[in-house]
Design a protein around this motif. Structure first.
Motif, PDB file in Angstrom:
ATOM      1  N   GLY A  66       0.805  -1.216   0.000  1.00 14.53           N
ATOM      2  CA  GLY A  66       0.000   0.000   0.000  1.00 14.53           C
ATOM      3  C   GLY A  66       0.836   1.263   0.000  1.00 14.53           C
ATOM      4  N   TYR A  67       1.887   1.290   0.799  1.00 10.91           N
ATOM      5  CA  TYR A  67       2.675   2.520   0.900  1.00 10.91           C
ATOM      6  C   TYR A  67       3.727   2.604  -0.188  1.00 10.91           C
ATOM      7  CZ  TYR A  67       0.644   2.718   5.614  1.00 10.91           C
ATOM      8  OH  TYR A  67      -0.210   2.742   6.664  1.00 10.91           O
ATOM      9  N   THR A  68       4.420   1.485  -0.452  1.00 14.87           N
ATOM     10  CA  THR A  68       5.553   1.517  -1.364  1.00 14.87           C
ATOM     11  C   THR A  68       5.157   1.156  -2.792  1.00 14.87           C
ATOM     12  OG1 THR A  68       6.690   0.615   0.553  1.00 14.87           O
ATOM     13  CG2 THR A  68       8.012   0.944  -1.401  1.00 14.87           C
ATOM     14  N   GLY A  69       4.000   0.472  -2.933  1.00 11.61           N
ATOM     15  CA  GLY A  69       3.518   0.130  -4.262  1.00 11.61           C
ATOM     16  C   GLY A  69       4.165  -1.098  -4.879  1.00 11.61           C
ATOM     17  N   ARG A 123       5.917   4.944  -4.525  1.00 13.82           N
ATOM     18  CA  ARG A 123       4.738   4.272  -5.078  1.00 13.82           C
ATOM     19  C   ARG A 123       4.193   5.044  -6.284  1.00 13.82           C
ATOM     20  NH1 ARG A 123      -0.416   4.656  -1.470  1.00 13.82           N
ATOM     21  NH2 ARG A 123      -0.488   6.689  -2.468  1.00 13.82           N
ATOM     22  N   GLU A 124       4.135   6.353  -6.160  1.00 11.76           N
ATOM     23  CA  GLU A 124       3.518   7.156  -7.216  1.00 11.76           C
ATOM     24  C   GLU A 124       4.402   7.263  -8.448  1.00 11.76           C
ATOM     25  OE1 GLU A 124       0.435   8.262  -7.296  1.00 11.76           O
ATOM     26  OE2 GLU A 124       0.168   7.181  -5.431  1.00 11.76           O
ATOM     27  N   ASN A 125       5.691   7.451  -8.248  1.00 13.46           N
ATOM     28  CA  ASN A 125       6.606   7.539  -9.390  1.00 13.46           C
ATOM     29  C   ASN A 125       8.042   7.424  -8.872  1.00 13.46           C
ATOM     30  OD1 ASN A 125       8.226   8.271 -11.583  1.00 13.46           O
ATOM     31  ND2 ASN A 125       6.613   9.547 -12.444  1.00 13.46           N
ATOM     32  N   GLU A 126       8.592   6.221  -9.028  1.00 12.50           N
ATOM     33  CA  GLU A 126       9.892   5.966  -8.420  1.00 12.50           C
ATOM     34  C   GLU A 126      10.987   6.859  -8.998  1.00 12.50           C
ATOM     35  OE1 GLU A 126      10.585   1.870  -7.749  1.00 12.50           O
ATOM     36  OE2 GLU A 126      12.699   2.152  -7.274  1.00 12.50           O
ATOM     37  N   ASP A 127      10.950   7.097 -10.321  1.00 16.07           N
ATOM     38  CA  ASP A 127      11.996   7.926 -10.935  1.00 16.07           C
ATOM     39  C   ASP A 127      11.909   9.364 -10.431  1.00 16.07           C
ATOM     40  OD1 ASP A 127      13.025   5.833 -12.427  1.00 16.07           O
ATOM     41  OD2 ASP A 127      11.543   6.121 -14.005  1.00 16.07           O
ATOM     42  N   ALA A 128      10.674   9.881 -10.369  1.00 13.26           N
ATOM     43  CA  ALA A 128      10.509  11.255  -9.888  1.00 13.26           C
ATOM     44  C   ALA A 128      10.950  11.348  -8.425  1.00 13.26           C
ATOM     45  CB  ALA A 128       9.056  11.690 -10.029  1.00 13.26           C
ATOM     46  N   ALA A 129      10.651  10.326  -7.636  1.00  8.07           N
ATOM     47  CA  ALA A 129      11.041  10.329  -6.227  1.00  8.07           C
ATOM     48  C   ALA A 129      12.556  10.388  -6.096  1.00  8.07           C
ATOM     49  CB  ALA A 129      10.488   9.092  -5.527  1.00  8.07           C
ATOM     50  N   GLU A 130      13.255   9.608  -6.930  1.00  7.33           N
ATOM     51  CA  GLU A 130      14.722   9.611  -6.875  1.00  7.33           C
ATOM     52  C   GLU A 130      15.285  10.979  -7.244  1.00  7.33           C
ATOM     53  OE1 GLU A 130      16.520   6.401  -9.054  1.00  7.33           O
ATOM     54  OE2 GLU A 130      16.214   5.043  -7.366  1.00  7.33           O
ATOM     55  N   VAL A 131      14.686  11.605  -8.247  1.00  5.18           N
ATOM     56  CA  VAL A 131      15.155  12.923  -8.664  1.00  5.18           C
ATOM     57  C   VAL A 131      14.961  13.938  -7.536  1.00  5.18           C
ATOM     58  CG1 VAL A 131      14.648  14.844 -10.218  1.00  5.18           C
ATOM     59  CG2 VAL A 131      14.931  12.549 -11.134  1.00  5.18           C
ATOM     60  N   MET A 132      13.898  13.734  -6.727  1.00  7.94           N
ATOM     61  CA  MET A 132      13.661  14.671  -5.622  1.00  7.94           C
ATOM     62  C   MET A 132      14.503  14.334  -4.388  1.00  7.94           C
ATOM     63  SD  MET A 132       9.686  15.706  -5.676  1.00  7.94           S
ATOM     64  CE  MET A 132       8.956  14.230  -6.284  1.00  7.94           C
ATOM     65  N   GLY A 133      15.273  13.257  -4.456  1.00 13.56           N
ATOM     66  CA  GLY A 133      16.202  12.986  -3.374  1.00 13.56           C
ATOM     67  C   GLY A 133      15.826  11.820  -2.471  1.00 13.56           C
ATOM     68  N   VAL A 134      14.808  11.047  -2.844  1.00 15.97           N
ATOM     69  CA  VAL A 134      14.457   9.880  -2.034  1.00 15.97           C
ATOM     70  C   VAL A 134      15.434   8.744  -2.380  1.00 15.97           C
ATOM     71  CG1 VAL A 134      12.680   8.191  -1.472  1.00 15.97           C
ATOM     72  CG2 VAL A 134      12.031  10.534  -2.039  1.00 15.97           C
ATOM     73  N   PHE A 135      16.136   8.226  -1.373  1.00 16.00           N
ATOM     74  CA  PHE A 135      17.058   7.103  -1.597  1.00 16.00           C
ATOM     75  C   PHE A 135      16.215   5.838  -1.776  1.00 16.00           C
ATOM     76  CE2 PHE A 135      21.563   8.222  -0.557  1.00 16.00           C
ATOM     77  CZ  PHE A 135      21.369   9.593  -0.489  1.00 16.00           C
ATOM     78  N   ALA A 136      15.703   5.664  -3.001  1.00 14.94           N
ATOM     79  CA  ALA A 136      14.722   4.607  -3.223  1.00 14.94           C
ATOM     80  C   ALA A 136      15.225   3.204  -2.855  1.00 14.94           C
ATOM     81  CB  ALA A 136      14.214   4.661  -4.657  1.00 14.94           C
ATOM     82  N   PRO A 137      16.438   2.794  -3.254  1.00 10.81           N
ATOM     83  CA  PRO A 137      16.847   1.423  -2.926  1.00 10.81           C
ATOM     84  C   PRO A 137      16.834   1.150  -1.412  1.00 10.81           C
ATOM     85  CG  PRO A 137      18.313   2.369  -4.553  1.00 10.81           C
ATOM     86  CD  PRO A 137      17.440   3.476  -4.099  1.00 10.81           C
ATOM     87  N   ASP A 138      17.328   2.103  -0.624  1.00  4.61           N
ATOM     88  CA  ASP A 138      17.339   1.906   0.829  1.00  4.61           C
ATOM     89  C   ASP A 138      15.933   1.932   1.402  1.00  4.61           C
ATOM     90  OD1 ASP A 138      19.995   1.871   0.544  1.00  4.61           O
ATOM     91  OD2 ASP A 138      20.435   3.695   1.669  1.00  4.61           O
ATOM     92  N   ALA A 139      15.141   2.919   0.983  1.00  9.92           N
ATOM     93  CA  ALA A 139      13.790   3.057   1.525  1.00  9.92           C
ATOM     94  C   ALA A 139      12.968   1.804   1.251  1.00  9.92           C
ATOM     95  CB  ALA A 139      13.106   4.284   0.926  1.00  9.92           C
ATOM     96  N   LYS A 140      13.094   1.270   0.035  1.00 12.28           N
ATOM     97  CA  LYS A 140      12.333   0.067  -0.310  1.00 12.28           C
ATOM     98  C   LYS A 140      12.761  -1.110   0.538  1.00 12.28           C
ATOM     99  CE  LYS A 140      13.381   0.142  -4.706  1.00 12.28           C
ATOM    100  NZ  LYS A 140      13.486  -0.242  -6.116  1.00 12.28           N
TER     101      LYS A 140
END
Lengths: 250, 323
Positions: free
Chosen positions: B54-57, B193-210
Motif C-alpha cells: 500500500g505505501y511503497t507500491g 509508489r507514485e513515481n519511483e523515478d521522480a522520487a529519486e530525482v527529488m532525493g528519495v534514496f529509493a533502494p534503501d527506503a524500499k
C-alpha cells in the motif's frame, strides 16, 4: 566568479546512437544558461546525464567542485540539484502539498515534515497554485502540473535548477507568468539551466546560450551572438544562405 | 477538538482491535476466541503487507514466506532447543526481517510484475528448501512436546495467552503502520509508489527506503508465525508456506484500501467474516477460494483503491481524517 557546474567532454551513447559528443561547458553561480537545439539534439539527455539518471561513457561532471559523474539522482538532489521534467511527473494520488513536501523533505536541506509543510505553502503561493493545496495532484490541469513541478523543485531550495521545457504547452498569459517567475527565482540566487524551444523567452531570460545539434555543441555565447551565428541558423533552418534569403524577403 | 480529529486515523483502528480482543470475554463463548484469533492474525498480516503493497507500491505475492520462515526458526528454538516462547517470537521476527533485508537487496530492483513473480518464486523455493532440511524435520516438520505448555500453566492457559499475544501483535502492526504512514520515511515510500523515478530525482534514496519497507513488513509476520505454530503444536512445510494465503492477504488489503491505516483492518475483518460464512455453508465450502478470486477481480475492476481509498477520493474531509 565561482563555477557551480563543470561539464567536461561528456559523451553518451545508446547502443549505436551517439546522443552526446564531447560536450563541454562551465556554469558560473547565479547565471541562467539557455540550452537550445532542434528536436532530438540531446538536450534532455544532457539534463539526464548532469542529473545522474544516465552515466556518461566518457568525460566528467563536477558539481560544486566535486566529481559527480557516477552519482545517482538522489545523491545530486542531496547536494542541491533540482529539476523539472518535460513530461510532468506528478505524484497523482498525493495532495499538491504532499508533492511539494517531498521536494523539501528529501532535498539538500533535509527538512522535517512540519518545516516542509510550511515551505510547501510558501512555494505554492509563489508559483500561484495555493488554492489547490489540498487537491490531489492528479486532478490538476497541465499548466498547474507544470507549476507543481516547479514548486517541488524550488521547495528543496536548490543551488542549481534544471528546467526542461517549462513553457511548452502553456498559453500566452501563462508563458508571461512563468517567465516572470524564472526571473524571480534568479534573484533568489539560484543558478538555472533551461531547455526551451520558445526563442523569444530564451533570448530574453538567458545570460548565455548553449546550442546542441545531433549531440554536438555547435555554438555558445550571448543571446545576440547566438541569434546571428550561421551554424545555429543552419541547424534550425538548413542552409544559412537560404535562411538569409528568407529573412531578406521578409 | 481539532487535535482529536487529527488522530481519528489511529483511534478507529485501535478501537477495532481492542473490541476484538474483548469480544471473547464479552460473549463468553469458546468459539468466539478462535474467530477473534483468526481475525486479529489477519489484521496483523494484512497491515504488515500494506507497508510494502500500500505505501511503497510493490506487490508481494509471496508475503507468507515471512510467516513461514520466521515461524520455522522460532518453532525450532521452542521445540528442539527449549527456548522460551517470548525469545522465540522475537527471534522469529528478527530472522524474517533479516531474510527480507537480503531478499530486498536482490529482488527489489525489479519493478512491477517482475517483482511480484520473484516473490512467488521465493516462497516456493523456500518451501522446497525447508522440505529438505533435516534440522527442521524435512517434509514431516517439527512437533511441540505437549509438556512444553506446562511452562505457561497448561494447554488451556497457553491458548488463552496466545490469544492475547496475537492481539498485542495486531496492535504492534497497527502502530507501526500508522507511524510509517505519518512519518517522513512514509512520505518517501508514497513518493516511490507514485513515481519511483521522480522520487529519486527529488532525493528519495529509493533502494534503501524500499529495503527498509520490506524489512518492516516482514517482522510481524515472522512473529505471528511462531505464535501460530506454538498454538497449533506442530509445523509442516505445507502449512508454513501456503501460496493461497498470500493471495488472501492481497485480497484483504485491496478490499479495505491499500495505502491507508484503516483499510487493511476493515479488509481483514470483512474477508475473514465472509470466509467464516463460506466455509460453513454447504454450497460454498469447497469453492470458497474461487469466491475470493472473484472478489479480487471485482475490486481491481471497479474499486482499485479499495473501500477506504474510494471514500478518500470523493471527500476532502475524509482525506484528511482517514490517514
Amino acid at each position: 566568479m565561482t563555477l557551480l557546474l563543470q561539464v567536461q567532454g561528456v559523451t553518451k551513447r545508446f547502443g549505436g546512437l551517439q546522443a552526446l559528443t564531447q560536450v563541454t561547458f562551465d556554469l558560473p553561480k547565479g547565471q541562467i544558461l539557455g540550452l537550445i537545439g532542434p528536436n532530438g539534439a540531446g538536450k534532455t539527455t544532457l539534463f539526464n546525464t548532469i542529473n545522474g539518471v544516465y552515466h556518461p561513457e566518457e568525460g566528467r561532471i563536477l558539481f560544486q567542485g566535486k566529481d559527480v559523474t557516477n552519482k545517482m539522482p538522489y545523491h545530486l538532489a542531496k547536494m542541491g540539484m533540482a529539476r523539472t521534467h518535460q513530461i510532468v511527473r506528478p505524484l497523482n494520488e498525493l495532495t499538491v502539498r504532499e508533492n511539494v513536501m517531498v521536494g523539501a523533505c528529501f532535498g539538500h536541506e533535509n527538512q522535517s515534515l512540519g518545516k516542509a509543510a510550511k515551505i510547501a505553502d510558501e512555494v505554492l503561493e509563489f508559483v500561484g497554485i495555493s488554492s489547490r493545496t489540498d487537491q490531489l495532484a492528479g486532478s490538476l490541469n497541465v499548466a498547474q502540473k507544470k507549476r507543481l513541478e516547479m514548486a517541488r523543485a524550488l521547495a528543496s531550495h536548490p543551488h542549481l535548477l534544471l528546467l526542461d521545457e517549462v513553457l511548452a504547452g502553456l498559453n500566452h498569459s501563462e508563458i508571461d507568468g512563468m517567465i516572470q517567475m524564472i526571473l524571480d527565482i534568479r534573484t533568489q540566487g539560484i543558478t538555472i539551466i533551461m531547455i526551451e524551444h520558445l526563442m523569444k523567452a530564451v533570448m530574453n531570460v538567458s545570460d548565455r546560450i548553449f546550442v546542441l545539434d545531433y549531440g554536438e555543441q555547435i555554438a555558445e555565447g550571448s543571446p545576440e551572438e547566438i541569434a546571428n551565428h550561421p551554424k545555429v541558423i543552419e541547424a534550425y533552418l538548413g542552409d544559412p544562405k537560404l535562411a538569409e534569403q528568407l529573412m531578406e524577403e521578409n | 477538538m481539532k487535535n482529536w480529529k487529527q488522530y481519528i486515523g489511529i483511534i478507529v483502528p485501535l478501537l477495532v482491535v481492542a473490541g476484538l480482543m474483548l469480544y471473547p470475554t464479552i460473549t463468553g463463548k469458546a468459539a468466539a476466541r478462535e474467530t477473534a484469533f483468526t481475525i486479529l492474525k489477519a489484521i496483523a498480516l494484512a497491515s504488515s503487507l500494506n507497508i510494502l503493497l500500500g505505501y511503497t507500491g510493490y506487490v508481494s505475492f509471496g508475503h507468507i514466506v515471512f510467516f513461514g520462515f520466521g515461524g520455522y526458526v522460532g518453532f525450532y528454538l521452542l521445540s528442539v532447543q527449549g527456548v522460551s516462547l517470548w525469545i522465540s517470537i522475537l527471534v522469529g521476527g528478527i530472522s524474517s526481517g533479516l531474510l527480507a533485508f537480503l531478499l530486498g537487496k536482490a529482488i527489489l530492483r525489479l519493478r512491477g510484475a517482475y517483482f511480484a513473480l520473484a516473490t512467488i518464486g521465493v516462497n516456493e523455493a523456500m518451501r522446497a528448501f525447508i522440505n529438505n532440511i533435516e534440522l527442521f524435520g524435512g517434509p514431516i516438520g517439527l512437533t511441540l512436546n505437549f509438556k512444553a505448555y506446562q511452562a505457561y500453566g497448561g494447554a488451556a492457559k497457553a491458548l488463552e495467552m496466545a490469544f492475547y499475544i496475537v492481539a498485542a501483535l495486531a496492535f504492534l502492526a497497527l502502530i507501526m503502520s500508522y507511524f510509517i504512514r505519518t512519518s517522513k520515511f512514509g512520505l518517501g515510500l508514497l513518493a516511490i509508489r507514485e513515481n519511483e523515478d521522480a522520487a529519486e530525482v527529488m532525493g528519495v534514496f529509493a533502494p534503501d527506503a524500499k529495503t527498509w519497507a520490506y524489512v518492516l513488513s516482514a517482522i510481524v509476520p515472522g512473529m505471528i508465525g511462531v505464535l501460530f505454530f506454538f498454538k497449533n503444536g506442530n509445523v509442516e512445510p505445507h502449512d508454513a508456506f501456503p501460496l493461497h494465503a498470500s493471495i488472501e492477504l492481497l485480497v484483504m488489503v485491496m478490499l479495505g484500501g491499500q495505502g491507508t491505516v484503516l483499510g487493511p483492518i476493515l479488509g481483514a475483518f470483512a474477508y475473514q467474516g465472509m470466509r467464516g460464512y463460506l466455509v460453513t455453508s454447504d454450497f460454498f465450502k469447497d469453492i470458497q477460494l474461487s469466491v475470493s478470486g472473484a472478489l479480487l477481480l471485482m475490486i481491481v475492476l471497479f474499486i482499485p483503491s479499495g473501500a477506504i481509498g474510494w471514500l478518500r477520493q470523493r471527500n476532502a474531509v475524509l482525506r484528511r481524517v482517514l490517514a
